[in-house]
Design a protein around this motif. Sequence first.
Motif, PDB file in Angstrom:
ATOM      1  N   ARG A 237      -8.365  44.029  23.977  1.00  0.00           N
ATOM      2  CA  ARG A 237      -8.739  45.358  24.435  1.00  0.00           C
ATOM      3  C   ARG A 237      -9.749  45.261  25.576  1.00  0.00           C
TER       4      ARG A 237
ATOM      5  N   THR B  90     -12.155  42.963  16.702  1.00  0.00           N
ATOM      6  CA  THR B  90     -11.550  43.972  17.575  1.00  0.00           C
ATOM      7  C   THR B  90     -10.660  43.332  18.640  1.00  0.00           C
ATOM      8  N   GLY B  91      -9.618  44.047  19.001  1.00  0.00           N
ATOM      9  CA  GLY B  91      -8.741  43.594  20.068  1.00  0.00           C
ATOM     10  C   GLY B  91      -7.873  42.402  19.719  1.00  0.00           C
ATOM     11  N   THR B  92      -7.607  42.202  18.421  1.00  0.00           N
ATOM     12  CA  THR B  92      -6.730  41.097  18.039  1.00  0.00           C
ATOM     13  C   THR B  92      -5.311  41.589  17.749  1.00  0.00           C
ATOM     14  N   GLY B  93      -5.054  42.850  18.033  1.00  0.00           N
ATOM     15  CA  GLY B  93      -3.686  43.368  17.922  1.00  0.00           C
ATOM     16  C   GLY B  93      -3.310  43.926  16.564  1.00  0.00           C
TER      17      GLY B  93
ATOM     18  N   PRO C 276       2.988  48.475  24.208  1.00  0.00           N
ATOM     19  CA  PRO C 276       3.915  47.612  24.945  1.00  0.00           C
ATOM     20  C   PRO C 276       5.187  47.356  24.130  1.00  0.00           C
TER      21      PRO C 276
ATOM     22  N   ARG D 120       2.209  37.164  18.205  1.00  0.00           N
ATOM     23  CA  ARG D 120       1.960  37.720  16.870  1.00  0.00           C
ATOM     24  C   ARG D 120       3.223  37.673  16.006  1.00  0.00           C
TER      25      ARG D 120
ATOM     26  N   ASN E  56     -11.982  46.031  11.159  1.00  0.00           N
ATOM     27  CA  ASN E  56     -12.484  45.131  12.205  1.00  0.00           C
ATOM     28  C   ASN E  56     -13.630  44.273  11.677  1.00  0.00           C
TER      29      ASN E  56
ATOM     30  N   TYR F 260      -1.234  53.174  25.170  1.00  0.00           N
ATOM     31  CA  TYR F 260       0.068  52.611  25.541  1.00  0.00           C
ATOM     32  C   TYR F 260       0.515  51.535  24.543  1.00  0.00           C
TER      33      TYR F 260
ATOM     34  N   THR G 252       6.901  44.617  24.141  1.00  0.00           N
ATOM     35  CA  THR G 252       6.852  43.254  23.602  1.00  0.00           C
ATOM     36  C   THR G 252       5.443  42.914  23.126  1.00  0.00           C
TER      37      THR G 252
ATOM     38  N   THR H 101      -3.914  47.019  15.121  1.00  0.00           N
ATOM     39  CA  THR H 101      -3.364  48.371  15.169  1.00  0.00           C
ATOM     40  C   THR H 101      -1.966  48.367  15.775  1.00  0.00           C
ATOM     41  N   LEU H 102      -1.843  47.692  16.905  1.00  0.00           N
ATOM     42  CA  LEU H 102      -0.553  47.613  17.590  1.00  0.00           C
ATOM     43  C   LEU H 102       0.535  47.045  16.665  1.00  0.00           C
TER      44      LEU H 102
HETATM   45  P1  ADP Z   1      -7.221  45.866  17.162  1.00  0.00           P
HETATM   46  O1  ADP Z   1      -6.604  46.993  16.387  1.00  0.00           O
HETATM   47  O2  ADP Z   1      -7.111  44.550  16.471  1.00  0.00           O
HETATM   48  O3  ADP Z   1      -8.643  46.148  17.575  1.00  0.00           O
HETATM   49  P2  ADP Z   1      -5.256  46.612  19.139  1.00  0.00           P
HETATM   50  O4  ADP Z   1      -4.008  46.482  18.380  1.00  0.00           O
HETATM   51  O5  ADP Z   1      -5.779  47.989  19.340  1.00  0.00           O
HETATM   52  O6  ADP Z   1      -6.402  45.691  18.508  1.00  0.00           O
HETATM   53  O7  ADP Z   1      -5.077  45.901  20.558  1.00  0.00           O
HETATM   54  C1  ADP Z   1      -5.987  46.120  21.629  1.00  0.00           C
HETATM   55  C2  ADP Z   1      -5.236  46.271  22.929  1.00  0.00           C
HETATM   56  O8  ADP Z   1      -4.620  45.038  23.285  1.00  0.00           O
HETATM   57  C3  ADP Z   1      -4.120  47.297  22.874  1.00  0.00           C
HETATM   58  O9  ADP Z   1      -4.071  47.956  24.097  1.00  0.00           O
HETATM   59  C4  ADP Z   1      -2.879  46.476  22.637  1.00  0.00           C
HETATM   60  O10 ADP Z   1      -1.760  47.101  23.217  1.00  0.00           O
HETATM   61  C5  ADP Z   1      -3.213  45.161  23.342  1.00  0.00           C
HETATM   62  N1  ADP Z   1      -2.642  44.010  22.634  1.00  0.00           N
HETATM   63  C6  ADP Z   1      -3.212  43.386  21.596  1.00  0.00           C
HETATM   64  N2  ADP Z   1      -2.452  42.358  21.185  1.00  0.00           N
HETATM   65  C7  ADP Z   1      -1.386  42.326  22.005  1.00  0.00           C
HETATM   66  C8  ADP Z   1      -0.240  41.463  22.095  1.00  0.00           C
HETATM   67  N3  ADP Z   1      -0.095  40.471  21.244  1.00  0.00           N
HETATM   68  N4  ADP Z   1       0.666  41.696  23.059  1.00  0.00           N
HETATM   69  C9  ADP Z   1       0.486  42.723  23.908  1.00  0.00           C
HETATM   70  N5  ADP Z   1      -0.548  43.566  23.886  1.00  0.00           N
HETATM   71  C10 ADP Z   1      -1.506  43.372  22.945  1.00  0.00           C
END
Ligand code: ADP
Length: 415
Positions: free
Chosen positions: A272, A67-70, A32, A38, A204, A30, A34, A72-73
């Motif tokens: 994440r 990981t999970g720092t946004g 989002p 970031r 990562n 998914y 917004t 990819t998104l």
């Molecule tokens: P990374 O690639 O750094 O490991 P992701 O971009 O995959 O992290 O983000 C991990 C999860 O957290 C995803 O589901 C993403 O939608 C959500 N997420 C991360 N950062 C944000 C943000 N700033 N606002 C909303 N959702 C976020």
Amino acid sequence: MDKDILSEYFENYIETETFFKNRKVLQASYMPDTIIHRDGEIKTIAGILAPALKNDLPSNLFIYGKTGTGKTLTVKRVTTQMENIAKKKKIPLKAIYINCKLRNVADTEYRLIAEIAKELKEDIKENLSEEEEKELKIHKTGVATTEIYDIFKNVAERNGKTILLILDEIDELVKKIGDEILYNLTRLNADLSNSQFSIIGISNNLTFAETLEPRVKSSLGEEDLIFPPYNALQIQQILKERSSLAFTEESVQIGVVEKCSAYAARDHGDARRALDLLRVAAEVAEREGSEKVMIKHIDVAETKIERDKVMDIVKSQPKQFQATLYSILTVTNKDNSFFTGDVYETYKKVTTLCGLRPLTQRRISDIIVEFDTLGLINAQVMSKGRYGRTRRISLSLPSTIGPRIQKILEESLGM
Ligand code: ADP
Ligand code: MG
């Protein structure tokens, strides 16, 4: 079972009130609308890539962060928006996103180049004659790497765009096929006159860039950007936002979002992990027939996620590693603290049973150290006086999953 009973079950299932407003919102795929916290990173990336909209070649960009720092998104959001604008204004720009961790996409240099070529061909396929189509056919395997480069070059020249090539989890690519590919990727533009590539590498692993050859490092990292971990409050805001889309207000107990966020911020601020915890907690609650997602469900979720993670690690290990782990489990069944030598004796028997060539004790000792790093075992170095050193080993897994792991290993090793 009587068929009427079954259909009654399904009818009841549909009737049952569920606390999900929108389940999809918690899934990994998914995106989002917004993205919070970031803005700086989005502006920086947009600034670096914007020249592509005027047909100029943006600098290569290297992005890293835990990981999970946004990462990819954020990159997907910026590049997708650029593609949308390009489409509207008929600007020759294309983004290609490749997750190098996925199987069958970037397992070999051939596969990766074939994947890129396939994406480029997609744009021009309507203009290809039957003969050209044949000539540019992208075979899955069985063709030399030089040949796929020829096809790639051919379709790239016909494509004629500025291409943002996003290589996500690029460190996994190097782990699988070595770092020579990176040099080849930085040289793509040298052979092309009609189209041009800008590479966006995402990792990562924070120290990945340090391991690269200097010329590759400077080329890939013409620009670089770090994504810092979120702090506990930021995680909480991200989770709150998502939770309000996923659930009806009364279906989440007060404190659930806070606790998921606190768990996810314990190691580093991993969005994440926070989202996974909330999703799995909700699934647990749902299966229990609970009216709400409650704090107690988070602990169950945490254990389940940990367990799944361990299973994934075990499944993805090479055979020799699996044989070593199997030996450790076998020895553990007799004794819960033992030495490298004990593991090695069992390991030799295991290799005979499953037809593997036994490695040296030295090598097994290295594998044991890696298991320690992965958190599967605890290996403490002990001095044995004049006999040198050994490691006292114990399992650091919950005892309940030992038998399950053993079963997975037996299947994989064909025992
Ligand atoms: P990374 O690639 O750094 O490991 P992701 O971009 O995959 O992290 O983000 C991990 C999860 O957290 C995803 O589901 C993403 O939608 C959500 N997420 C991360 N950062 C944000 C943000 N700033 N606002 C909303 N959702 C976020
Ligand atoms: Mg990612």
